[in-house]
Scaffold this active site. Structure first.
Site, mmCIF file in Angstrom:
data_model
loop_
_atom_site.group_PDB
_atom_site.id
_atom_site.type_symbol
_atom_site.label_atom_id
_atom_site.label_comp_id
_atom_site.label_asym_id
_atom_site.label_seq_id
_atom_site.Cartn_x
_atom_site.Cartn_y
_atom_site.Cartn_z
ATOM 1 N N GLY A 215 -7.534 5.212 5.348
ATOM 2 C CA GLY A 215 -8.061 3.950 4.848
ATOM 3 C C GLY A 215 -9.571 3.886 4.965
ATOM 4 O O GLY A 215 -10.259 4.900 5.038
ATOM 5 N N ILE A 216 -10.096 2.645 5.059
ATOM 6 C CA ILE A 216 -11.523 2.406 5.019
ATOM 7 C C ILE A 216 -12.015 1.923 6.379
ATOM 8 O O ILE A 216 -11.304 1.225 7.089
ATOM 9 C CB ILE A 216 -11.846 1.363 3.917
ATOM 10 N N GLY A 217 -13.230 2.342 6.794
ATOM 11 C CA GLY A 217 -13.831 1.803 7.999
ATOM 12 C C GLY A 217 -14.118 2.840 9.066
ATOM 13 O O GLY A 217 -13.886 4.038 8.899
ATOM 14 N N GLU A 238 -4.980 6.719 -1.266
ATOM 15 C CA GLU A 238 -5.407 5.670 -2.193
ATOM 16 C C GLU A 238 -6.915 5.748 -2.405
ATOM 17 O O GLU A 238 -7.404 5.752 -3.506
ATOM 18 C CB GLU A 238 -4.955 4.342 -1.583
ATOM 19 N N GLY A 336 -3.172 -1.165 -0.019
ATOM 20 C CA GLY A 336 -2.111 -0.161 -0.034
ATOM 21 C C GLY A 336 -1.473 0.078 1.320
ATOM 22 O O GLY A 336 -0.765 1.069 1.487
#
Length: 440
Positions: A215-217, A238, A336
């Site tokens: 994911g993001i971060g 994703e 997602g």
């Protein structure tokens, strides 16, 4: 850029593009860096002549006047699939609202509810065959574009030409707007000590040959950094990040052990540094695919040893994950998370991680002072959205360790989640669990 005869007559100015928008229109723009920046930055200029125009966005990068300034709220509203900082700020204006979603169903469900009048996004210049690349996102863009009454694309030579399922022919586009702004970047956030501890806990449970989603971060970036010693990882994700690029360049992600899309790096969108965009340009190893397919749990599950790694804001003692809101205040979205967590656990030998810090510093509304609170709690904050149900949670990770929850009882979850909470909150959490009847 305009010499291609196949695009002759399609180029218009920003003002001409704005003149095509009328009251009541439903506009959809691209995700993240794929949004039509120049048109949207000027949208407020037609507020005097339009009413009730809806702009549907996802992870927008530009704090445009049309939704940030409350004086335009009678003319424009923003419906979002995923919030960013500007949207969090503007939601108090009353003209911004979330569309709850699983990311792979964004286009499908939106089209069921509302007809798209205008799609506007970004693309690379047309090639000699008349094909453009939608470049940095195909989560919903190509699917929406096909159904829109009118398609306007900002053509920008600075965008990478990505491959996969992002190519469209110029005959499917009504108008082109020539632009030259730099691609929006997402700088690498330097992992802190907590990020690195969490990253190592997760990396220790990832095997050579696993197929990953990040994911993001800061925490996913730390996981990426912690994976540098692994071999032949695969990628079905994703979001394509700079951290993922670094793993490919280092020979860690090769795709050589994938049983599905062998040797290919699969993603739905990309956001990161300029170096990342240069890496994506004309890279045949990367498949930028339709999010309806990429994020479908049944597609994800076709990858053996699939591992998903996402983050949360708060987790209760039964395993419910509030990953997108702080109480009723929308912070991001489910995105997602459920798609990838469920798909990974359906995969042969698959696993799913939800990561978060054990505590957060928040302002005490009574004293005005900042105080440390536990992010593992007996109950989620009133009004909080459950992004990942307790039925679908697998492993929860903080800087204090990993709580394996798959197949466990409530009583076992309480014990395991308290064991990875900050030590100073553990006794109180156990006391509250008993007082509230979560355990007896």
């Amino acid at each position: 850029m305009r010499e291609n005869n196949i695009s002759k007559g399609k180029y218009i100015t920003i003002d001409e593009a704005l003149s095509l928008i009328k009251s009541g229109d439903v506009i959809v723009t691209g995700l993240g860096a794929a949004e039509a920046r120049d048109i949207l930055s000027n949208l407020h200029r037609i507020a005097y002549r339009v009413k009730d125009v809806t702009v549907t966005t996802c992870l927008p990068q530009v704090p445009a006047e049309y939704f940030m300034n409350p004086k335009y709220k009678d003319s424009f509203r923003m419906d979002g699939w995923f919030y960013t900082g500007p949207m969090r700020k503007a939601q108090k204006n009353g003209n911004v609202s979330l569309i709850p979603n699983h990311l792979h169903l964004t286009a499908f469900k939106r089209q069921f509810h509302k007809k798209t009048n205008i799609y506007m996004g970004t693309a690379t210049p047309p090639d000699k065959h008349g094909y453009l690349s939608l470049s940095l996102s195909n989560i919903y863009e190509k699917r929406i574009l096909k159904e829109a009454d009118l398609v306007i694309l900002e053509i920008n030579k600075n965008y990478p030409r990505t491959l996969g399922d992002v190519e469209i022919h110029i005959s499917d586009v009504d108008y082109l707007v020539e632009t030259d702004y730099p691609v929006p970047v997402l700088p690498d956030s330097e992992p802190n000590e907590k990020d690195l501890l969490i990253g190592k806990f997760i990396a220790d449970r990832i095997n050579d040959g696993d197929c990953i989603q990040l994911g993001i971060g800061g925490i996913p970036n730390a996981v990426a950094a912690s994976l540098m010693g692994k071999k032949d990882l695969g990628l079905h994700t994703e979001m394509f990040t700079t951290g993922i690029m670094n793993l490919i360049k280092a020979g860690v992600i090769t795709g050589k052990k994938k049983n599905f899309n062998y040797g290919k790096h699969v993603a739905g969108f990309a956001l990161g540094t300029r170096e990342l965009y240069d890496f994506l340009d004309d890279n045949p190893s990367i498949m930028m695919m339709d999010g309806y397919w990429t994020n479908d749990p049944y597609v994800i599950a076709q990858n053996d040893n699939q591992v998903s790694i996402n983050t949360s804001l708060e987790v209760d003692l039964t395993g419910q994950c509030a990953s997108e809101s702080i109480g009723p205040m929308q912070f991001s979205a489910t995105g997602g998370q459920a798609d990838t967590a469920v798909g990974s656990q359906m995969s042969k030998n698959g696993r799913s991680f939800i990561a978060l810090y054990s505590t957060a510093m928040v302002e005490n509304k009574e004293t005005g002072e900042r105080e440390e609170i536990s992010k593992i709690v007996p109950f989620l904050k009133q009004g909080a959205a459950v992004s990942l149900s307790r039925n679908d949670v697998d492993m929860v990770v903080t800087e204090y360790g990993v709580a394996e929850l798959r197949g466990t009882t409530i009583a076992e979850r309480v014990e395991r989640l308290i064991s990875i909470a900050h030590p100073k909150f553990r006794e109180e959490l156990l006391k509250q669990a008993k007082e509230f009847g979560i355990i007896y």
